[in-house]
Motif scaffolding. Structure first.
Motif, PDB file in Angstrom:
ATOM      1  N   ASP A 295     -26.216 -52.355  17.887  1.00 52.72           N
ATOM      2  CA  ASP A 295     -25.877 -53.657  17.822  1.00 52.72           C
ATOM      3  C   ASP A 295     -25.100 -53.719  16.267  1.00 52.72           C
ATOM      4  OD1 ASP A 295     -28.574 -54.970  16.212  1.00 52.72           O
ATOM      5  OD2 ASP A 295     -28.888 -53.465  17.887  1.00 52.72           O
ATOM      6  N   VAL A 296     -25.642 -53.050  15.462  1.00 49.85           N
ATOM      7  CA  VAL A 296     -25.299 -53.084  13.982  1.00 49.85           C
ATOM      8  C   VAL A 296     -23.580 -52.722  13.925  1.00 49.85           C
ATOM      9  CG1 VAL A 296     -25.405 -52.095  11.774  1.00 49.85           C
ATOM     10  CG2 VAL A 296     -27.194 -52.427  13.354  1.00 49.85           C
ATOM     11  N   GLU A 297     -23.003 -53.400  13.139  1.00 51.70           N
ATOM     12  CA  GLU A 297     -21.450 -53.181  12.961  1.00 51.70           C
ATOM     13  C   GLU A 297     -20.968 -51.898  12.957  1.00 51.70           C
ATOM     14  OE1 GLU A 297     -20.007 -54.379   8.990  1.00 51.70           O
ATOM     15  OE2 GLU A 297     -22.024 -55.373   9.061  1.00 51.70           O
ATOM     16  N   GLU A 298     -19.902 -51.664  13.735  1.00 51.56           N
ATOM     17  CA  GLU A 298     -19.450 -50.426  13.925  1.00 51.56           C
ATOM     18  C   GLU A 298     -19.169 -49.406  12.457  1.00 51.56           C
ATOM     19  OE1 GLU A 298     -19.181 -49.365  16.888  1.00 51.56           O
ATOM     20  OE2 GLU A 298     -18.299 -47.344  16.113  1.00 51.56           O
ATOM     21  N   SER A 299     -18.880 -50.163  11.589  1.00 55.19           N
ATOM     22  CA  SER A 299     -18.797 -49.528  10.185  1.00 55.19           C
ATOM     23  C   SER A 299     -19.590 -48.850   9.456  1.00 55.19           C
ATOM     24  CB  SER A 299     -18.013 -50.638   9.311  1.00 55.19           C
ATOM     25  OG  SER A 299     -18.864 -51.631   8.927  1.00 55.19           O
ATOM     26  N   ARG A 300     -20.920 -49.541   9.828  1.00 56.22           N
ATOM     27  CA  ARG A 300     -22.021 -48.710   9.318  1.00 56.22           C
ATOM     28  C   ARG A 300     -22.545 -47.535  10.154  1.00 56.22           C
ATOM     29  NH1 ARG A 300     -25.958 -53.389   8.049  1.00 56.22           N
ATOM     30  NH2 ARG A 300     -27.531 -51.769   7.675  1.00 56.22           N
ATOM     31  N   ARG A 301     -21.896 -47.657  11.323  1.00 57.65           N
ATOM     32  CA  ARG A 301     -22.427 -46.237  12.261  1.00 57.65           C
ATOM     33  C   ARG A 301     -22.229 -45.005  11.604  1.00 57.65           C
ATOM     34  NH1 ARG A 301     -22.744 -46.122  18.715  1.00 57.65           N
ATOM     35  NH2 ARG A 301     -23.046 -43.975  18.852  1.00 57.65           N
ATOM     36  N   MET A 302     -23.330 -44.053  11.705  1.00 59.05           N
ATOM     37  CA  MET A 302     -23.096 -43.018  10.830  1.00 59.05           C
ATOM     38  C   MET A 302     -22.800 -41.687  12.046  1.00 59.05           C
ATOM     39  SD  MET A 302     -23.701 -43.639   7.879  1.00 59.05           S
ATOM     40  CE  MET A 302     -24.475 -42.257   6.700  1.00 59.05           C
ATOM     41  N   ILE A 303     -23.237 -41.707  12.998  1.00 55.53           N
ATOM     42  CA  ILE A 303     -23.493 -40.753  14.339  1.00 55.53           C
ATOM     43  C   ILE A 303     -22.509 -41.268  15.340  1.00 55.53           C
ATOM     44  CG2 ILE A 303     -24.960 -39.246  15.689  1.00 55.53           C
ATOM     45  CD1 ILE A 303     -25.607 -38.798  12.784  1.00 55.53           C
ATOM     46  N   SER A 304     -21.741 -40.379  15.690  1.00 51.35           N
ATOM     47  CA  SER A 304     -20.805 -40.785  16.636  1.00 51.35           C
ATOM     48  C   SER A 304     -21.470 -40.170  18.090  1.00 51.35           C
ATOM     49  CB  SER A 304     -19.474 -40.202  16.655  1.00 51.35           C
ATOM     50  OG  SER A 304     -19.503 -38.830  16.959  1.00 51.35           O
ATOM     51  N   SER A 305     -20.916 -40.973  19.108  1.00 46.74           N
ATOM     52  CA  SER A 305     -21.539 -40.648  20.464  1.00 46.74           C
ATOM     53  C   SER A 305     -21.260 -39.249  20.759  1.00 46.74           C
ATOM     54  CB  SER A 305     -20.736 -41.480  21.600  1.00 46.74           C
ATOM     55  OG  SER A 305     -21.087 -42.780  21.299  1.00 46.74           O
ATOM     56  N   LYS A 306     -20.049 -38.876  20.256  1.00 43.99           N
ATOM     57  CA  LYS A 306     -19.597 -37.576  20.747  1.00 43.99           C
ATOM     58  C   LYS A 306     -20.590 -36.489  19.926  1.00 43.99           C
ATOM     59  CE  LYS A 306     -15.551 -34.366  20.557  1.00 43.99           C
ATOM     60  NZ  LYS A 306     -14.776 -34.161  19.334  1.00 43.99           N
ATOM     61  N   ARG A 307     -20.746 -36.854  18.894  1.00 43.79           N
ATOM     62  CA  ARG A 307     -21.603 -35.771  18.110  1.00 43.79           C
ATOM     63  C   ARG A 307     -22.981 -35.722  18.765  1.00 43.79           C
ATOM     64  NH1 ARG A 307     -23.513 -36.254  11.828  1.00 43.79           N
ATOM     65  NH2 ARG A 307     -25.086 -34.384  11.740  1.00 43.79           N
ATOM     66  N   ALA A 308     -23.674 -36.990  19.254  1.00 45.02           N
ATOM     67  CA  ALA A 308     -24.733 -37.099  19.802  1.00 45.02           C
ATOM     68  C   ALA A 308     -24.880 -36.192  21.106  1.00 45.02           C
ATOM     69  CB  ALA A 308     -25.217 -38.199  19.887  1.00 45.02           C
ATOM     70  N   MET A 309     -23.805 -36.423  21.913  1.00 40.95           N
ATOM     71  CA  MET A 309     -23.842 -35.911  22.956  1.00 40.95           C
ATOM     72  C   MET A 309     -23.532 -34.298  23.191  1.00 40.95           C
ATOM     73  SD  MET A 309     -22.076 -38.898  24.846  1.00 40.95           S
ATOM     74  CE  MET A 309     -21.120 -38.638  26.516  1.00 40.95           C
ATOM     75  N   THR A 310     -22.926 -33.799  21.889  1.00 40.01           N
ATOM     76  CA  THR A 310     -22.869 -32.371  21.741  1.00 40.01           C
ATOM     77  C   THR A 310     -24.324 -31.872  21.475  1.00 40.01           C
ATOM     78  OG1 THR A 310     -20.792 -32.950  20.545  1.00 40.01           O
ATOM     79  CG2 THR A 310     -21.373 -30.708  20.467  1.00 40.01           C
ATOM     80  N   PHE A 311     -25.028 -32.521  20.593  1.00 40.39           N
ATOM     81  CA  PHE A 311     -26.276 -32.017  20.403  1.00 40.39           C
ATOM     82  C   PHE A 311     -27.180 -32.003  21.615  1.00 40.39           C
ATOM     83  CE2 PHE A 311     -30.830 -33.383  19.838  1.00 40.39           C
ATOM     84  CZ  PHE A 311     -31.268 -32.513  19.196  1.00 40.39           C
ATOM     85  N   CYS A 312     -26.977 -32.846  22.339  1.00 43.95           N
ATOM     86  CA  CYS A 312     -27.695 -32.851  23.859  1.00 43.95           C
ATOM     87  C   CYS A 312     -27.248 -31.748  24.727  1.00 43.95           C
ATOM     88  CB  CYS A 312     -27.462 -34.313  24.685  1.00 43.95           C
ATOM     89  SG  CYS A 312     -28.424 -35.531  23.836  1.00 43.95           S
ATOM     90  N   GLN A 313     -26.235 -31.605  24.631  1.00 47.05           N
ATOM     91  CA  GLN A 313     -25.423 -30.396  25.513  1.00 47.05           C
ATOM     92  C   GLN A 313     -26.099 -29.108  24.988  1.00 47.05           C
ATOM     93  OE1 GLN A 313     -23.959 -29.955  28.181  1.00 47.05           O
ATOM     94  NE2 GLN A 313     -23.822 -32.102  28.437  1.00 47.05           N
ATOM     95  N   SER A 314     -26.048 -28.981  23.775  1.00 49.35           N
ATOM     96  CA  SER A 314     -26.583 -27.663  23.251  1.00 49.35           C
ATOM     97  C   SER A 314     -27.930 -27.415  23.457  1.00 49.35           C
ATOM     98  CB  SER A 314     -26.315 -27.520  21.691  1.00 49.35           C
ATOM     99  OG  SER A 314     -27.156 -28.391  21.112  1.00 49.35           O
ATOM    100  N   LYS A 315     -28.782 -28.410  23.684  1.00 49.83           N
ATOM    101  CA  LYS A 315     -30.327 -28.244  24.028  1.00 49.83           C
ATOM    102  C   LYS A 315     -30.451 -28.360  25.551  1.00 49.83           C
ATOM    103  CE  LYS A 315     -31.129 -28.151  19.929  1.00 49.83           C
ATOM    104  NZ  LYS A 315     -31.380 -26.728  19.312  1.00 49.83           N
ATOM    105  N   GLY A 316     -29.331 -27.844  26.167  1.00 46.07           N
ATOM    106  CA  GLY A 316     -29.674 -27.738  27.750  1.00 46.07           C
ATOM    107  C   GLY A 316     -29.200 -29.085  28.576  1.00 46.07           C
ATOM    108  N   GLY A 317     -28.633 -29.776  28.027  1.00 47.80           N
ATOM    109  CA  GLY A 317     -27.949 -31.150  28.942  1.00 47.80           C
ATOM    110  C   GLY A 317     -28.863 -32.141  28.815  1.00 47.80           C
TER     111      GLY A 317
END
Lengths: 206, 654
Positions: free
Chosen positions: A129-151
């Motif tokens: 909910d916090v404004e987009e400009s303050r976001r540090m971790i993109s969805s893409k980066r998070a999803m890559t992490f999840c993929q690398s850990k076995g989906g």
């Protein structure tokens, strides 16, 4: 207790302090959000009944943990016999994302589940909910992490605005139930005691 | 409560002095001695066994000097001459060894020492851990917790409110006089009231067994439910080491899941530090924890019960679980799956666990004493039954039992196997309390594990109930009882042979026919109908209202009827509260008093332990101590006379 037993699922919620673990649980169980931050001391427990897709009712036993380092001694106690582990980070705090891996490793070491590869983790990026400009971790980066850990399953939520919370926990319940039922075996009926009344060796000799 | 007792007993009071501030050691001291002398001479008069007289000899030679007045603040006592090392030497060996000779002088120095040890926290911890280690492997009754003899609520709390406030002897006399006046005035003798009223307890007890409402879907009645749950006097929780609930006497999952989580966290916190959480107190509630492999069992009580007593209750619940699953099978279930939900394989056994739990909450002399009760029968009559069992014994029979309403009538067993009281308790609970067997009707064939006998596998039990009412007819099984379960007679034939049903059924038919022919059925019927004797039947004019006598060697006990003085569940619970209190006082470590005496405003009671027996009895306050001691002795004489009638000595052995 009713005669028909509901399946009970133990869910552990881990993540750095202040990422919103307690808020997520509170939003999910009590439909409430409080803006004031109160650190969890040790552990909190909440219980929630969930109706699954097949109309089965399960009971979620939610173990909310303190994120502070000093509570890590609770270790094994906490993690033992969990059916699902939820890893929470704050999308506006990159450090909380970077520690996810160590939270996961810590859990696997402490809980030592039978099949660590397939043990269900659900990753939640909170505070979207916090404004987009303050976001540090993109969805893409998070999803890559999840993929690398076995989906691992990944959800982005806002405990404050009740965004995606219900969905995340329903996925958690589903995965926990699958884990609980995996490896369920029909135990062999225990053996009869071999007793030779003429030459007794078994039983107590009292 | 004014406890008047032998000096060694006072020492035990001393060790709990922080709580029992109402105790008056000085006055108790002088009276206690006198009393002890009485007890002592009584013991000798009756020609008690050698062990008893040897044990009590030192005090006959000379009454020990009165204890020096103790300073109020024990911490002021300096110098702890003895360390735990010497404690070990003088500590009596396990209680179960009947040969233990605990000399009086020994006890005295011993308790002095323990008082010193308790004076500092460090000392306390040291000596207790030492004792704890030393006791590993002792039997359940002897199991101790670190806390069990530290000053805790065990003896305080409810005990006081139930047994009334403290009174000195002088005041007691006043009460007696007043009592006599009341006699004339109201027609209701004060001696009719054995326990002072405690409305709060009465009310709580009245609702103790009420079911807690179900949680409404919207959770609107949550507050009311939590209040109901919290007002229960007693809870039992069984959970897995993952904190998942397995059994709870009160409350459904919704309600207890959080609590099991909290309890598990506490337990594991100590495990994490290589320590063991055994018990703790919160407010007026005592928690006792027992960890057994993958299970944690917790007893939560507001009743008068000691840790050791609660532990033996938890033990019984644990045995019930093993009886359903066997130990190896349960361990296998958890071996690779700490998240295993044990409620699934335990399905249907909740009634058994709850019947046990409620038995404990109502008060069970059998569990308190870890002993069995037998049907009173003439020796020659029992002999006939025994012989009939032996004669009709089939090849694969392991144990054969005849049981009347929870009381053992006769046993046939192999020479090398005795019966574990805990196992029998489980069987009796299943047959006579939970009522789960009768529902099936006629005959039953039940696989069960008797963990005391062997916790690794199943035995098979053939059960049939007898119809005693029509002894002239061919005896039939009957599914429903015409009178209470307490009167029912069951034949239990246990075998290790899975296929033994028809063999054992044949044996039963044979057995019943023979018992019918030789008149034993009729004798059992008469004995069952007669029920327990009253105190005044046993000893005419006895002032006693009730007593428990345990024969330690036989692991059996006998008691008079609860009627006419203890007709309601509440009256019985209060009586059992009193017994629990006496029991824990006389099992106090490390002092191990032999005689414990207690008076309240409404009753006077006595606990007396020798290597042969334990006796607990209670009389109205109008009874003098001497009269009580005499009455106790008359009971001992009666038991000695009737020993082979009230107890089964040996049974039929093959």
């Amino acid at each position: 207790m009713s005669s028909k037993k509901k399946v009970l699922l133990k869910v552990i919620i881990l993540g750095d302090s202040g990422v919103g673990k307690t808020s997520l649980m509170n939003q999910y169980v009590n439909k409430k959000f409080s803006a004031s931050y109160k650190a969890t001391i040790g552990a909190d427990f909440l219980t929630k009944e969930v109706v699954m897709d097949d109309d089965r009712v399960v009971t979620l036993q939610l173990w909310d943990t303190a994120g502070q380092e000093r509570f890590q001694s609770l270790g094994v106690a906490f993690y033992r016999g969990a059916d699902c582990c939820v890893l929470v980070y704050d999308v506006n705090n990159s450090k909380s994302f970077e520690t996810l891996e160590s939270w996961r490793d810590e859990f696997l070491v402490q809980a030592s589940p039978m099949d660590p590869e397939s043990f269900p983790f659900v990753v939640i990026g909170n505070k979207v909910d916090v404004e987009e400009s303050r976001r540090m971790i993109s969805s893409k980066r998070a999803m890559t992490f999840c993929q690398s850990k076995g989906g691992l399953s990944y959800f982005e939520t806002s405990a404050k605005e009740a965004v995606n919370v219900e969905e995340a926990f329903s996925a958690i319940a589903k995965q926990a139930l699958a884990q609980e039922e995996a490896g369920d075996f029909n135990s062999d009926f225990p053996e009869t005691i071999p007793i030779d009344l003429k030459n007794d060796r078994d039983g107590c000799a009292c | 409560m004014n406890r008047l007792s032998k000096p060694e007993d006072l020492a035990s009071l001393g060790s709990a002095s922080t709580l029992q501030t109402e105790a008056t050691p000085q006055s108790g001291d002088s009276i206690g001695k006198k009393d002890f002398a009485t007890e002592n001479s009584i013991g000798n008069e009756n020609g008690a066994s050698t062990a008893t007289s040897v044990e009590e000899q030192p005090s006959r030679e000379g009454t020990p000097p009165p204890l020096p007045p103790r300073p109020k603040n024990l911490q002021l006592l300096d110098g702890r001459p003895q360390t735990s090392g010497s404690l070990k030497v003088s500590r009596p060996s396990l209680q179960s060894k009947a040969t233990t000779q605990l000399s009086f002088a020994d006890t005295q120095s011993y308790s002095d020492e323990s008082r010193d040890t308790i004076s500092t926290d460090a000392g306390k911890l040291k000596s207790f851990t030492h004792l704890g280690k030393d006791r590993i492997g002792s039997d359940a009754d002897d199991s101790i917790s670190i806390k069990s003899f530290a000053p805790t609520i065990d003896i305080g709390g409810d005990a006081e409110s139930l047994l009334g406030e403290v009174l000195g002897d002088q005041e007691k006399d006043v009460i007696k006089v007043l009592g006599k006046q009341f006699d004339g005035m109201s027609g209701l003798s004060i001696s009719d009231v054995l326990f002072s009223e405690d409305a709060q307890f009465s009310q709580a007890f009245e609702h103790e067994f009420d079911e807690i409402e179900d949680m409404a879907a919207d959770g609107s009645n949550e507050e009311a439910i939590v209040t109901q749950w919290r007002s229960k006097l007693k809870h039992f929780l069984i959970l897995s080491s993952a904190g998942k609930p397995i059994y709870s006497r009160h409350g459904d999952d919704q309600l207890i899941t959080n609590y099991t989580g909290v309890v598990q966290t506490l337990i594991s916190f100590y495990q994490g530090m290589s320590d063991v959480l055994k018990s703790f107190t919160a407010g007026d509630v005592r928690f006792v924890v027992m960890s057994k492999g993958p299970l944690n069992l917790v007893a939560i009580t507001k009743l008068v019960e000691s840790d050791a007593q609660l532990r033996s209750q938890l033990d019984a619940l644990y045995m019930q679980i093993l009886s359903t699953l066997t130990l190896p099978s349960m361990e296998r279930m958890f071996a690779n799956r700490a998240n295993y939900d044990l409620r699934r394989p335990l399905q249907g056994t909740k009634t058994l666990l709850s019947a046990l739990a409620d038995g404990f909450t109502r008060g069970s002399p059998s569990t308190l004493l870890t002993a069995l009760e037998c049907l009173k029968l003439r020796k020659s009559h029992r002999q006939v039954v025994n012989n009939t069992l032996l004669k009709t014994r089939s090849e694969n029979l392991l144990y054969g039992l005849i049981v009347a309403g929870g009381k053992l009538v006769s046993v046939v067993r192999p020479k090398k196997h005795s019966l574990h009281p805990g196992d029998l308790h489980l069987i009796f609970n299943m047959l006579f309390e939970a009522g789960s067997v009768k529902a099936g009707g006629g005959e039953n064939w039940i696989p069960l594990c008797l963990p005391g006998f062997n916790n690794t596998g199943f035995l098979y039990m053939y059960v049939s109930f007898l119809n005693l009412d029509s002894p002239t007819e061919q005896v039939e099984e009957r599914p429903a009882s015409s009178h209470g379960a307490k009167d029912e007679v069951a034949i239990l034939l246990i075998s290790a042979n899975k296929e033994g049903f028809f063999e054992l059924r044949e044996m039963r038919d044979d057995l019943v026919e023979q018992l019918q022919k030789n008149g034993s059925i009729e004798l059992i019927r008469t004995a069952v109908k007669k029920g327990r004797m009253s105190c005044t039947d046993i000893v005419p004019g006895s002032p006693l209202r009730h007593f428990l006598y345990k024969s330690r060697g036989n692991v059996q006990f006998t008691m008079p009827s609860f009627e006419p003085h203890f007709t309601s569940d509440l009256d019985r619970r209060r009586l059992l509260n009193l017994y629990h209190n006496l029991h824990s006082n006389i099992h106090t470590r490390p002092t191990h008093p032999k005689v414990h005496h207690a008076t309240s405003t409404t009753n006077i009671s006595l606990a007396w332990m020798t290597p042969l027996f334990e006796l607990y009895c209670v009389a109205p306050i109008t009874t003098s101590r001497t009269a009580l001691a005499q009455a106790a002795n008359k009971i001992i004489q009666w038991v000695r006379r009737e020993e082979e009638r009230v107890f089964i000595i040996g049974g039929a052995v093959f």
